[in-house]
Design a protein around this motif. Structure first.
Motif, short mmCIF file in Angstrom:
data_model
loop_
_atom_site.label_atom_id
_atom_site.label_comp_id
_atom_site.label_asym_id
_atom_site.label_seq_id
_atom_site.Cartn_x
_atom_site.Cartn_y
_atom_site.Cartn_z
N ASP A 27 0.71 -1.38 0.19
CA ASP A 27 0.10 0.02 -0.19
C ASP A 27 1.32 1.08 -0.24
O ASP A 27 0.71 2.55 -0.76
CB ASP A 27 -0.72 0.15 1.26
CG ASP A 27 -2.24 1.25 1.40
OD1 ASP A 27 -2.12 1.59 -0.04
OD2 ASP A 27 -2.25 1.34 2.45
N HIS A 31 0.87 3.74 -3.57
CA HIS A 31 -0.07 5.33 -3.54
C HIS A 31 1.32 6.06 -2.89
O HIS A 31 0.58 6.72 -1.95
CB HIS A 31 -0.74 4.51 -2.69
CG HIS A 31 -2.27 3.87 -3.02
ND1 HIS A 31 -2.57 2.43 -2.69
CD2 HIS A 31 -2.78 3.98 -4.27
CE1 HIS A 31 -3.34 1.19 -3.36
NE2 HIS A 31 -3.66 2.44 -4.25
N ILE A 37 -6.90 8.55 -6.10
CA ILE A 37 -7.29 7.60 -7.18
C ILE A 37 -8.51 7.61 -7.49
O ILE A 37 -9.29 7.80 -7.08
CB ILE A 37 -7.49 6.88 -5.47
CG1 ILE A 37 -6.12 6.43 -4.63
CG2 ILE A 37 -7.55 5.21 -5.89
CD1 ILE A 37 -5.78 5.98 -3.31
N SER A 41 -10.30 2.52 -10.30
CA SER A 41 -8.33 1.80 -9.61
C SER A 41 -8.76 1.92 -7.86
O SER A 41 -8.11 0.85 -6.93
CB SER A 41 -7.53 3.36 -9.73
OG SER A 41 -6.21 2.83 -8.83
N ALA A 42 -9.10 2.73 -7.51
CA ALA A 42 -10.14 2.44 -5.64
C ALA A 42 -10.47 0.97 -5.78
O ALA A 42 -10.61 0.48 -4.65
CB ALA A 42 -10.95 3.95 -5.12
N TRP A 45 -8.27 -1.82 -6.83
CA TRP A 45 -7.54 -1.83 -4.54
C TRP A 45 -8.65 -2.48 -4.31
O TRP A 45 -8.30 -3.68 -2.42
CB TRP A 45 -6.83 -0.85 -4.44
CG TRP A 45 -5.99 -0.29 -4.92
CD1 TRP A 45 -5.07 -0.05 -6.74
CD2 TRP A 45 -3.92 -1.26 -4.75
NE1 TRP A 45 -3.90 -0.01 -6.52
CE2 TRP A 45 -3.41 -0.49 -6.20
CE3 TRP A 45 -3.96 -2.41 -4.24
CZ2 TRP A 45 -2.35 -0.64 -5.78
CZ3 TRP A 45 -3.01 -2.66 -4.08
CH2 TRP A 45 -1.88 -1.82 -5.07
N SER A 46 -9.31 -2.29 -3.53
CA SER A 46 -10.55 -2.02 -2.15
C SER A 46 -10.61 -4.16 -2.60
O SER A 46 -10.44 -4.95 -1.81
CB SER A 46 -11.67 -2.58 -2.47
OG SER A 46 -11.59 -0.66 -2.49
N TRP A 49 -7.67 -5.90 -1.54
CA TRP A 49 -7.70 -5.63 0.25
C TRP A 49 -8.50 -6.99 0.62
O TRP A 49 -8.60 -7.56 1.37
CB TRP A 49 -8.39 -4.40 0.26
CG TRP A 49 -6.96 -3.80 0.59
CD1 TRP A 49 -7.11 -2.90 -0.50
CD2 TRP A 49 -5.54 -3.71 0.44
NE1 TRP A 49 -6.16 -1.81 -0.42
CE2 TRP A 49 -4.86 -2.60 0.20
CE3 TRP A 49 -4.67 -4.64 0.69
CZ2 TRP A 49 -3.76 -2.12 -0.32
CZ3 TRP A 49 -3.52 -4.03 1.24
CH2 TRP A 49 -2.74 -3.30 0.77
N HIS A 105 -5.31 10.63 0.30
CA HIS A 105 -4.71 9.47 0.31
C HIS A 105 -3.25 9.30 0.95
O HIS A 105 -3.07 8.01 2.28
CB HIS A 105 -4.65 8.61 -0.75
CG HIS A 105 -3.48 9.20 -1.57
ND1 HIS A 105 -1.95 8.77 -1.20
CD2 HIS A 105 -3.38 10.03 -2.62
CE1 HIS A 105 -1.41 9.10 -2.17
NE2 HIS A 105 -1.94 10.25 -3.15
N ARG A 266 -8.48 2.84 3.25
CA ARG A 266 -7.61 3.91 2.10
C ARG A 266 -8.59 3.78 1.18
O ARG A 266 -9.04 4.88 0.43
CB ARG A 266 -6.23 4.09 2.80
CG ARG A 266 -5.75 5.19 1.75
CD ARG A 266 -4.59 5.25 2.18
NE ARG A 266 -3.54 4.24 1.52
CZ ARG A 266 -2.08 5.22 1.28
NH1 ARG A 266 -1.91 6.43 1.28
NH2 ARG A 266 -1.32 4.55 0.64
N THR A 267 -8.22 2.51 0.43
CA THR A 267 -9.29 2.36 -1.12
C THR A 267 -10.37 3.26 -1.12
O THR A 267 -11.68 3.72 -2.17
CB THR A 267 -8.69 1.06 -2.34
OG1 THR A 267 -8.50 0.06 -1.48
CG2 THR A 267 -7.39 1.52 -2.49
#
Length: 349
Positions: A27, A31, A37, A41-42, A45-46, A49, A105, A266-267
């Motif tokens: 992470d 980033h 973001i 992309s978010a 990335w979510s 995770w 972020h 975060r994402t």
């Protein structure tokens, strides 16, 4: 294979540590730039995770059985859902401090690091307190239930804008640091020499700040924002930690569930920021879950005190969490919030 004092073999602890530390490093590396973001992309990335969390759940399933894996998934899903309300609060904080999208972020990253540290402290304290007896669970149930009631009562005050200049964290930073009132890149603190350089610029001619010596640091608005975010998250932990402890008393299960949920926040923030107008009923789902957790804690406590058999199993808890979450999202799309006439006219123009 040796076992730890928290009830799991060292192999399981090692896998958890390697996965979580590796995730944090990924992470941080991916980033590290001050850029917003994008939603696509978010979302990706979510999902990444979530995949990391379920990889650990799969490891638990293979090595410790379905019940342990279900406890982890329930705690993970619960922390994720409860964190949604916290993320909405962070949106309000960023808006009040006028933090640009590219720097959000960065604040969230250090906010996540703080959350990981404080969750570990609170989980250790909370699980330790449970050893004192079932009455502690009743106290936890009261805390969670009271939070649900307060959220229910404050539903009509959503349009109120909180003055964060009166926030405890804001005032504490001002007590220890002089304030430089403008953003200076992504810096949280500025040295005296950097402030002098800023004051020499024509556009900053009218700014007056106190001097406290050559070694002093000045807090920027980004530092004030981070302090408010951190303290807000600490207050949130007073509710979320007892809620996840209701799922399991095992410290590793509780902390790992919260840890992997926090790593994706975060994402997830940027996903929710883009979709918040479509998730208008999600907070109602959070309130329902808080009442459910209060009941579960109360049943667990009274089962020990009065020796009844009315308890809620791990699989039943997982089912309730997933169903309530689905209903909250589904209701948001089926019954969207009606826009007032002024907003409709504004959009038409």
């Amino acid at each position: 294979m040796g076992s730890t004092h928290i009830g799991f073999p060292l192999e399981t602890v090692a896998v958890f540590v390697l996965l979580s530390v590796g995730a944090i490093l990924i992470d941080l590396f991916m980033h590290r730039d001050d850029k917003p973001i994008p939603l696509k992309s978010a979302v990706l990335w979510s999902l990444f995770w979530v995949a990391i969390a379920f990889a650990f759940a799969g490891f638990l399933y293979v090595h410790h059985g379905a019940e342990v894996a279900s406890l982890f998934v329930t705690g993970y899903a619960l922390e994720k859902v409860l964190s949604v309300d916290n993320l909405f609060v962070m949106m309000a904080i960023f808006s009040w401090f006028s933090v640009p999208d590219g720097y959000r972020h960065r604040v969230l990253y250090w906010g996540v690091i703080g959350a990981i540290v404080f969750r570990g402290i609170f989980v250790a304290i909370g699980t330790g307190l449970l050893a004192l007896g079932p009455w502690v669970e009743l106290v936890f149930a009261a805390i969670v239930g009271w939070t649900a009631v307060m959220m229910l009562r404050s539903g009509d005050d959503e349009d109120e804008i909180e003055d964060y200049s009166q926030h405890l964290a804001y005032r504490m930073v001002k007590r220890f640091f002089p304030i430089w009132p403008k953003l200076s890149g992504h810096a949280f603190l500025l040295k005296q020499s950097e402030v002098d350089a800023e004051l020499a610029k024509p556009e900053n001619a009218g700014i007056q700040v106190g001097r406290v010596g050559k070694a002093a640091f000045y807090a920027t608005p980004l530092m004030l924002c981070l302090a408010v975010v951190e303290l807000s998250d600490v207050m949130f932990a007073f509710d979320s930690v007892p809620a996840v402890i209701a799922v399991s008393r095992e410290p590793l299960i509780v902390y790992s569930a919260m840890m992997f949920a926090i790593l994706g926040l975060r994402t997830l923030y940027f996903v929710l920021e883009a979709l918040k107008q479509y998730l208008v009923h999600l907070e109602k789902a959070v309130i329902v879950l808080l009442f459910f957790i209060a009941i579960k804690l109360g049943l667990n406590a009274t089962a020990h005190i009065f020796h009844h058999d009315y308890t809620i199993s791990a699989m039943a808890s997982l089912g309730v969490v997933l169903v309530v979450l689905f209903c909250g999202v589904f209701a948001s799309f089926i019954f969207p919030e009606k826009k007032d006439e002024a907003e409709e006219v504004k959009q038409q123009n």
